[in-house]
Design a protein around this motif. Structure first.
Motif, PDB file in Angstrom:
ATOM      1  N   PRO A  55       0.963  -0.918   0.120  1.00  0.00           N
ATOM      2  CA  PRO A  55       0.116   0.615   0.270  1.00  0.00           C
ATOM      3  C   PRO A  55       0.910   1.245  -0.089  1.00  0.00           C
ATOM      4  N   ASP A  56       0.046   2.500  -0.592  1.00  0.00           N
ATOM      5  CA  ASP A  56       1.321   3.697  -0.166  1.00  0.00           C
ATOM      6  C   ASP A  56       1.205   4.266   1.198  1.00  0.00           C
ATOM      7  N   LEU A  57      -0.324   3.758   1.591  1.00  0.00           N
ATOM      8  CA  LEU A  57      -0.649   4.591   2.682  1.00  0.00           C
ATOM      9  C   LEU A  57      -1.419   3.444   3.822  1.00  0.00           C
ATOM     10  N   VAL A  58      -1.108   3.556   4.801  1.00  0.00           N
ATOM     11  CA  VAL A  58      -1.762   2.349   5.920  1.00  0.00           C
ATOM     12  C   VAL A  58      -2.234   3.356   6.856  1.00  0.00           C
ATOM     13  N   ILE A  59      -3.757   3.656   7.143  1.00  0.00           N
ATOM     14  CA  ILE A  59      -4.325   4.250   8.125  1.00  0.00           C
ATOM     15  C   ILE A  59      -4.507   3.198   8.992  1.00  0.00           C
ATOM     16  N   ALA A  60      -4.681   3.072  10.872  1.00  0.00           N
ATOM     17  CA  ALA A  60      -4.595   2.329  11.599  1.00  0.00           C
ATOM     18  C   ALA A  60      -5.641   2.838  12.547  1.00  0.00           C
ATOM     19  N   LEU A  61      -6.591   2.785  13.178  1.00  0.00           N
ATOM     20  CA  LEU A  61      -7.665   2.866  13.989  1.00  0.00           C
ATOM     21  C   LEU A  61      -7.502   2.502  15.347  1.00  0.00           C
ATOM     22  N   HIS A  62      -7.373   3.207  16.259  1.00  0.00           N
ATOM     23  CA  HIS A  62      -7.310   2.943  17.703  1.00  0.00           C
ATOM     24  C   HIS A  62      -5.305   2.122  17.588  1.00  0.00           C
ATOM     25  N   ALA A  63      -4.950   3.328  18.706  1.00  0.00           N
ATOM     26  CA  ALA A  63      -3.438   3.204  19.596  1.00  0.00           C
ATOM     27  C   ALA A  63      -3.541   2.209  20.011  1.00  0.00           C
ATOM     28  N   TRP A  64      -4.352   1.572  20.659  1.00  0.00           N
ATOM     29  CA  TRP A  64      -3.963   0.429  21.736  1.00  0.00           C
ATOM     30  C   TRP A  64      -4.024  -0.837  20.951  1.00  0.00           C
ATOM     31  N   ARG A  65      -5.738  -0.831  20.767  1.00  0.00           N
ATOM     32  CA  ARG A  65      -6.104  -2.094  19.846  1.00  0.00           C
ATOM     33  C   ARG A  65      -5.476  -2.095  18.869  1.00  0.00           C
ATOM     34  N   SER A  66      -5.384  -1.254  17.775  1.00  0.00           N
ATOM     35  CA  SER A  66      -4.591  -1.566  16.995  1.00  0.00           C
ATOM     36  C   SER A  66      -3.243  -2.121  16.796  1.00  0.00           C
ATOM     37  N   HIS A  67      -2.378  -1.805  17.992  1.00  0.00           N
ATOM     38  CA  HIS A  67      -0.668  -1.483  18.248  1.00  0.00           C
ATOM     39  C   HIS A  67       0.038  -3.369  17.295  1.00  0.00           C
ATOM     40  N   ALA A  68      -0.639  -4.428  17.636  1.00  0.00           N
ATOM     41  CA  ALA A  68       0.356  -5.260  17.290  1.00  0.00           C
ATOM     42  C   ALA A  68       0.268  -5.472  15.159  1.00  0.00           C
ATOM     43  N   ALA A  69      -1.126  -4.451  14.649  1.00  0.00           N
ATOM     44  CA  ALA A  69      -1.185  -4.788  13.445  1.00  0.00           C
ATOM     45  C   ALA A  69      -0.221  -3.450  12.868  1.00  0.00           C
ATOM     46  N   ILE A  70       0.049  -2.611  13.807  1.00  0.00           N
ATOM     47  CA  ILE A  70       0.399  -1.019  13.175  1.00  0.00           C
ATOM     48  C   ILE A  70       2.382  -1.789  13.609  1.00  0.00           C
ATOM     49  N   ARG A  71       2.601  -2.672  13.891  1.00  0.00           N
ATOM     50  CA  ARG A  71       3.371  -2.466  14.028  1.00  0.00           C
ATOM     51  C   ARG A  71       3.979  -3.929  12.962  1.00  0.00           C
ATOM     52  N   ALA A  72       3.385  -4.496  13.052  1.00  0.00           N
ATOM     53  CA  ALA A  72       3.175  -5.603  11.769  1.00  0.00           C
ATOM     54  C   ALA A  72       3.276  -4.567  10.752  1.00  0.00           C
ATOM     55  N   CYS A  73       2.827  -3.801  10.318  1.00  0.00           N
ATOM     56  CA  CYS A  73       2.698  -3.228   9.243  1.00  0.00           C
ATOM     57  C   CYS A  73       4.116  -2.512   8.867  1.00  0.00           C
ATOM     58  N   ARG A  74       4.559  -1.851   9.702  1.00  0.00           N
ATOM     59  CA  ARG A  74       6.444  -1.111   9.927  1.00  0.00           C
ATOM     60  C   ARG A  74       7.200  -1.699   9.399  1.00  0.00           C
ATOM     61  N   GLN A  75       7.115  -3.425  10.138  1.00  0.00           N
ATOM     62  CA  GLN A  75       8.170  -4.670   9.691  1.00  0.00           C
ATOM     63  C   GLN A  75       7.796  -4.745   8.350  1.00  0.00           C
ATOM     64  N   SER A  76       6.735  -4.559   7.831  1.00  0.00           N
ATOM     65  CA  SER A  76       5.645  -5.065   6.770  1.00  0.00           C
ATOM     66  C   SER A  76       5.892  -4.686   4.840  1.00  0.00           C
ATOM     67  N   PHE A  77       6.305  -3.544   5.866  1.00  0.00           N
ATOM     68  CA  PHE A  77       6.337  -1.538   4.899  1.00  0.00           C
ATOM     69  C   PHE A  77       7.008  -0.238   5.162  1.00  0.00           C
ATOM     70  N   PRO A  78       8.241  -0.780   5.553  1.00  0.00           N
ATOM     71  CA  PRO A  78       9.115   0.090   6.157  1.00  0.00           C
ATOM     72  C   PRO A  78       9.018   1.614   5.861  1.00  0.00           C
ATOM     73  N   GLU A  79       8.936   1.725   4.257  1.00  0.00           N
ATOM     74  CA  GLU A  79       8.847   3.167   4.057  1.00  0.00           C
ATOM     75  C   GLU A  79       7.478   3.690   3.575  1.00  0.00           C
ATOM     76  N   CYS A  80       6.516   3.053   3.969  1.00  0.00           N
ATOM     77  CA  CYS A  80       4.764   3.230   3.742  1.00  0.00           C
ATOM     78  C   CYS A  80       4.599   4.487   4.999  1.00  0.00           C
ATOM     79  N   PRO A  81       4.066   5.508   4.452  1.00  0.00           N
ATOM     80  CA  PRO A  81       3.611   6.601   5.641  1.00  0.00           C
ATOM     81  C   PRO A  81       2.737   5.740   6.358  1.00  0.00           C
TER      82      PRO A  81
END
Length: 345
Positions: A55-81
């Motif tokens: 993806p060109d951009l990831v939007i994650a709703l909820h900092a606490w509940r989506s924390h695992a997904a946020i970290r996973a996206c950062r690992q999978s798409f490190p250059e993606c905003p």
């Protein structure tokens, strides 16, 4: 075409606010010309590659509940905003009980979204330069919507029954009123636990002025917005309740708890606040509304004046500004794909 992965902690079919926000935003982003893929709990984040590319951009709703997904996206798409959307429980609960989790999500974010104008006051200073405000929108009531009846003065409480909402406060406020009072409370929303459901049923059994209808489709909520004379938002914490936006667009006067999440939508000088969990103060506000048409008219004027801030086009433009702050540009309208919309709760 800008490709956006939109992550929500609420699954398909959920009536939770996070899912409603994600579904509405998916439609608005598609109107901007973006391609959007929603991901809920249990979805494989490796499937977020759209058209075989990240993806060109990831939007994650909820900092606490989506924390695992946020970290996973950062690992999978490190250059993606990455944009992280702050829920009320993120700001007013979990960043105090689990600061290492919430603040880690915020550290990973390229930009942050708060859903009311006072969020900056309650997050660490180091994150404020990344924060943008996006006010949630609501459609106008359809022509021919029902009108308030004369027999009762209906007060609407719309929201799932849980601790953060202080859900039975309005019911408590209408106990033991004078027999001449026409006040009646209608509560809509799913109970988050058996204890909350039992409490609501017991209240109905002992309080003839209170009726709980449970989880209802969104069209029923909008019907009651047309029929009610007043809405109460009694929450102990809010991230920017969409039901406030809906009330303003519907011209429905609001009595609200005096918390940042309500002040950030209605303004610090709004005349319809009461102290959090203060049953007596809420009772006085409701009795004043019943007895004083001028007070209700003032509240109505104030919510109507706020309504343009909660139009869908305003929310769409705010999302476009956040995307631009990430260094990206949505497609021109000519590139738009047809919007695929989920049913709103």
């Amino acid at each position: 075409m800008l490709k956006i992965a939109l992550i929500t902690p609420a699954g398909r079919g959920s009536r939770a606010g996070n899912r409603a926000t994600a579904t509405r935003w998916a439609g608005l982003l598609r109107e901007l010309g973006c391609r959007v893929q929603l991901a809920g709990p249990g979805d494989d984040l490796h499937q977020l590659r759209l058209s075989t590319s990240p993806p060109d951009l990831v939007i994650a709703l909820h900092a606490w509940r989506s924390h695992a997904a946020i970290r996973a996206c950062r690992q999978s798409f490190p250059e993606c905003p990455l944009i992280v959307v702050l829920a009320g429980t993120d700001v007013y609960r979990f960043q105090h009980s689990h600061p290492e989790v919430v603040h880690d999500s915020l550290e990973h974010a390229t930009a942050l979204i708060g859903l009311h104008a006072c969020v900056a006051d309650d997050i660490p200073a180091r994150f404020r330069s990344r924060l943008h405000t996006v006010l949630q929108s609501a459609p106008t009531l359809p022509p021919g919507a029902p009108e308030p009846g004369r027999r009762h003065f209906h007060i609407l409480v719309a929201g799932h029954l849980r601790e953060e909402k202080d859900s039975l406060r309005t019911a408590l406020a209408v106990r033991d009123l004078p027999s001449t009072s026409r006040l009646r409370v209608v509560q809509l929303g799913r109970a988050y636990s058996d204890e909350w459901a039992d409490a609501a049923r017991k209240e109905m059994a002992s309080n003839p002025r209170y009726q709980w209808y449970g989880d209802v489709p969104h069209w029923r909520v909008r019907q009651w917005m047309a029929r009610a004379r007043l809405m109460v938002i009694s929450s102990r914490m809010e991230g920017g309740a969409n039901v406030v936006s809906e009330a303003c667009v519907a011209g429905l006067p609001v009595i609200a708890s005096d918390i940042p999440g309500n002040r950030g939508l209605l303004g610090s000088d709004y005349p319809g606040y009461f102290p959090v969990a203060d049953t007596g103060a809420l009772r006085e506000c409701l009795l004043r509304a019943e007895r004083d048409p001028a007070f209700v008219a003032t509240l109505r004027e104030r919510v109507v004046a706020q309504a343009p801030r909660f139009r869908p086009e305003a929310e769409r433009e705010a999302l476009a500004r956040v995307i631009a702050a990430c260094g990206l540009t949505p497609c021109e309208p000519a590139c738009r794909e047809p919007a695929v919309r989920e049913s709103l709760p």
